[in-house]
Design an enzyme around this catalytic site. Structure first.
Site, short mmCIF file in Angstrom:
data_model
loop_
_atom_site.label_atom_id
_atom_site.label_comp_id
_atom_site.label_asym_id
_atom_site.label_seq_id
_atom_site.Cartn_x
_atom_site.Cartn_y
_atom_site.Cartn_z
N HIS A 140 -63.14 47.39 -56.28
CA HIS A 140 -63.67 47.06 -57.61
C HIS A 140 -62.52 46.84 -58.60
CE1 HIS A 140 -66.42 47.70 -61.17
NE2 HIS A 140 -65.26 48.11 -61.69
N GLU A 141 -61.57 47.75 -58.62
CA GLU A 141 -60.45 47.63 -59.56
C GLU A 141 -59.55 46.43 -59.23
OE1 GLU A 141 -60.38 49.21 -62.27
OE2 GLU A 141 -62.06 50.51 -61.72
N HIS A 144 -60.89 43.19 -60.59
CA HIS A 144 -60.58 42.96 -62.00
C HIS A 144 -59.25 42.22 -62.15
CE1 HIS A 144 -63.90 44.98 -63.85
NE2 HIS A 144 -63.56 46.19 -63.46
N GLU A 214 -68.05 44.15 -65.28
CA GLU A 214 -68.26 45.28 -64.39
C GLU A 214 -69.22 44.91 -63.26
OE1 GLU A 214 -66.51 47.91 -64.29
OE2 GLU A 214 -65.42 47.45 -66.13
#
Length: 307
Positions: A140-141, A144, A214
């Site tokens: 997930h990070e 980004h 997100e």
């Protein structure tokens, strides 16, 4: 270099629109300050200097604020190993790896581009998550960073920072000390009013972009790892544990909610969802549940709750 994280055209369009609108607002704000303060040199130097500082040093500022430190492979071999595997699968440069020694389970990414990125996790997160769950959070990070939305949020948040600083400037600057004439009061009121309006508009624009990014990161991470259930399990676990942390211990972290994997609020948003940096837990789990069904993956209790 293009990573293998699934691109998100809607995210790209939203980032472009947000930057365009904030750019117009920034120009209008600077122009208004020049008119009020009658010193374009002061305004341009202050605004330009802060923008450059925030863009180039955002990673160091975030790490310092959240007590993060860069760690080498010898100290955290498992953490480095997971990031190495994900970066190889995603075909992207490996970011700097950092750890924050706080109990709140969370993670964030920062940096101006993929070659100058930092991914930081808290020791509270490392203690609580299983390897597959940690992999989902780190994916997930990393998404980004790959989507470049970390840099966009960093630049976008600058205007709100500048507006807040201008309010303080109006209070404490020598320009206003000891001067009580009507012209001075009018300038003071003008700066306060314009700064408040600019902060409010930039606040809403950034929150809207942050909520969508997100969901985009959850989707990209689930598709890259092929295990949306692990990410859903991590989300459920982190959200529940944050809710049990005393509010006083979350206050410092709340200033960086836009960067976190899960917001440091401990509550589910109701009407305040329009001012939240993140979509609700139910929204995130619902999306992961749909992806899980598409991939033919068995559901987990966290996803079932969202149904």
């Amino acid at each position: 270099m293009q990573s293998r994280f699934r691109s998100d055209r809607r995210l790209t369009m939203r980032m472009g629109l947000t930057l365009f609108l904030l750019g117009l607002l920034y120009v209008a704000f600077v122009a208004a300050l020049i008119v009020l303060l009658k010193s374009w040199v002061l305004v341009v130097v202050l605004a330009g200097g802060l923008l450059v500082a925030q863009y180039w040093f955002s990673d160091r500022i975030a790490l310092y604020a959240m007590k993060g430190r860069i760690v080498e492979r010898e100290e955290y071999p498992d953490l480095h190993g997971v990031i190495d595997r994900l970066c190889a699968v995603a075909d992207m440069p490996k970011p700097v790896v950092a750890v924050s020694d706080i109990d709140m389970p969370n993670a964030f990414a920062t940096g101006r581009n993929a070659d100058n990125a930092v991914v930081c996790v808290t020791t509270g997160l490392l203690r609580r998550l299983e390897p597959a769950e940690l992999e989902g959070v780190l994916a997930h990070e990393l998404s980004h960073v790959a989507h470049k939305d970390v840099a966009v949020i960093t630049v976008a948040s600058f205007l709100g920072v500048l507006a807040g600083l201008m309010v303080r400037f109006a209070f404490y600057s020598q320009i206003f000390r000891g001067r009580k004439d009507q012209n001075t009061l009018a300038v003071f009121a003008g700066i306060m009013g314009i700064s408040a309006a600019v902060y409010a508009i930039s606040f809403l624009l950034i929150r809207a972009l942050s909520r969508y990014r997100e969901l985009a990161a959850d989707r990209a991470a689930a598709l890259l790892t092929g295990r949306p259930s692990a990410l859903a399990s991590a989300l459920t676990k982190v959200d529940g544990d944050i809710a049990r942390i005393p509010t006083k211990d979350l206050r410092t972290a709340q200033a960086f909610n836009a960067f976190y994997f899960s917001p440091a609020t401990g509550t589910e948003p109701g009407f305040t969802k329009y001012f939240s940096t993140h979509p609700s837990l139910e929204q995130r789990l619902d999306q992961l549940g749909r992806i899980s069904a598409e991939l033919g993956e068995a559901a987990v209790p966290g996803i079932d709750k969202a149904g």
